[in-house]
Structures are given as structure tokens and as C-alpha cells.
Motif scaffolding. Structure first.
Motif, short mmCIF file in Angstrom:
data_model
loop_
_atom_site.label_atom_id
_atom_site.label_comp_id
_atom_site.label_asym_id
_atom_site.label_seq_id
_atom_site.Cartn_x
_atom_site.Cartn_y
_atom_site.Cartn_z
N LYS A 103 -0.06 5.32 2.43
CA LYS A 103 1.35 5.52 2.79
C LYS A 103 1.64 4.67 4.01
O LYS A 103 1.46 5.10 5.15
CB LYS A 103 1.66 6.99 3.05
N ASN A 116 9.41 3.54 3.97
CA ASN A 116 8.20 3.86 3.22
C ASN A 116 7.76 2.70 2.32
O ASN A 116 8.59 2.03 1.70
CB ASN A 116 8.43 5.09 2.34
N TRP A 118 4.65 2.93 -0.25
CA TRP A 118 3.54 3.74 -0.72
C TRP A 118 2.82 3.03 -1.86
O TRP A 118 3.44 2.66 -2.86
CB TRP A 118 4.02 5.09 -1.19
#
Length: 184
Positions: A103, A116, A118
Motif C-alpha cells: 500500500k 493511494n 495499492w
């Protein structure tokens, strides 16, 4: 009334190149035992969700380099198919949680918040699946997704397998658009 119309026009213009969906972000799981040192290098963009910051380019390649301070220096490069001009974007990514090393947080402008990034799944040598999702006041979410490869193409059977990984997390693969990696 004019003000509401203007706000609606701005929202429609902004969201036309984004992927919004109703409800919360789907529950996902990132790559177990993620090894950043194996992840760095060149990745070619094969499929993506539409995004306003990525429009119309072809031959997109991302290069990730690990820096001494454990940041990841990013260089995204693509070609405008009409003008054949190259465009480059530089970014920075970091691992913020040692318990969830896949992450990452990423940004492409200084003094802006990290978003983000991921890594849902990768084999490090041929493909990686990237996902980002942000809940918006509990009624919708904004999401981005990419399928990247170490090569400019993958067999269709592998693409189908990778789409199924996204589907297993209830991510709508109907949003994916192919990226042109021909004539590069």
C-alpha cells in the motif's frame, strides 16, 4: 439557478474523465510479502480506468527507481499520437506502513497530498495490478486502476486472468480502456 447550472457543468466536466461509482470502495487485499526492490524498473501501461491526468497518450511507460531515502522516484512518459511529442511526469511514492508494504502513497506535484497506489497483485517479471479508491462522503467513490506489464503486451489469456483478479474484489472491469503500445 445559474450558479447551480455552473456548478453542475464543472462537476460533469471534471468527472467525465474519472471513474465514480455509488457506494463505498470495494474491499481489496494487496500483495502479500511485497518486495519493492523487485518491483522497481520499467512498467508499460496496458489497461487503465479513464483519468483526466492521462488522456489520449500512447506508449506510456512508468519507470520506478528506489532512492537512498526509501522513496520511489517515478518517471511516467507517453507520446501524443497527433503531434508525436513526448510528455513526461515525475512523481514520488513512499511505503508508509511496514505492515502493508504494497500500500504505497504517490503524488506527482510537490506540496500536494499523497494518494493511494495499492499493488493488488504482481509477479514482478510480467504484470502488476494497481488500484486506488477514495470514498466520497459515504455515498460514492472515485477509483483508478491499471494493468501494467514489463512488456508492451500480454497474451489475452493472461489479461483475462488479471481482469478476474479485479472482479474477485468486485471492481468493475467494464471501466478499463486499452492503452496503445503500438508503433512506439
Amino acid at each position: 439557478m445559474l450558479r447551480q447550472g455552473l456548478v453542475l457543468a464543472v462537476v460533469v466536466a471534471f468527472t467525465s474523465a474519472q471513474t465514480f461509482s455509488f457506494g463505498h470502495c470495494p474491499v481489496t487485499h494487496t500483495q502479500d510479502n511485497f518486495d519493492l526492490s523487485r518491483y522497481v524498473g520499467d512498467w508499460y501501461e496496458l489497461y487503465k480506468f479513464p483519468a483526466s491526468f492521462e488522456s489520449g497518450e500512447k506508449c506510456i511507460v512508468a519507470n520506478y527507481t528506489l532512492t537512498p531515502d526509501n522513496h520511489i522516484k517515478i518517471k511516467n512518459q507517453g507520446i501524443d499520437p497527433k503531434t508525436r511529442n513526448s510528455s513526461i511526469a515525475f512523481g514520488d511514492a513512499i511505503q508508509t506502513d511496514p505492515n502493508s508494504p504494497a500500500k504505497l502513497k504517490i503524488r506527482f506535484a510537490a506540496n500536494t497530498p499523497y494518494g493511494n497506489y495499492w499493488v493488488l497483485k504482481t509477479d514482478y517479471t510480467s504484470y502488476t495490478l494497481i488500484y486506488s479508491c477514495t470514498d466520497i462522503i459515504g455515498i460514492s467513490h472515485l477509483e483508478f486502476a491499471w494493468i501494467l506489464s514489463r512488456q508492451r503486451s500480454l497474451p489475452q489469456s493472461k489479461i483475462d486472468e488479471l481482469f478476474n483478479v479485479f472482479k474477485s474484489f468486485n471492481i468493475d472491469t467494464g471501466h478499463f480502456i486499452p492503452c496503445d503500445q503500438t508503433g512506439c
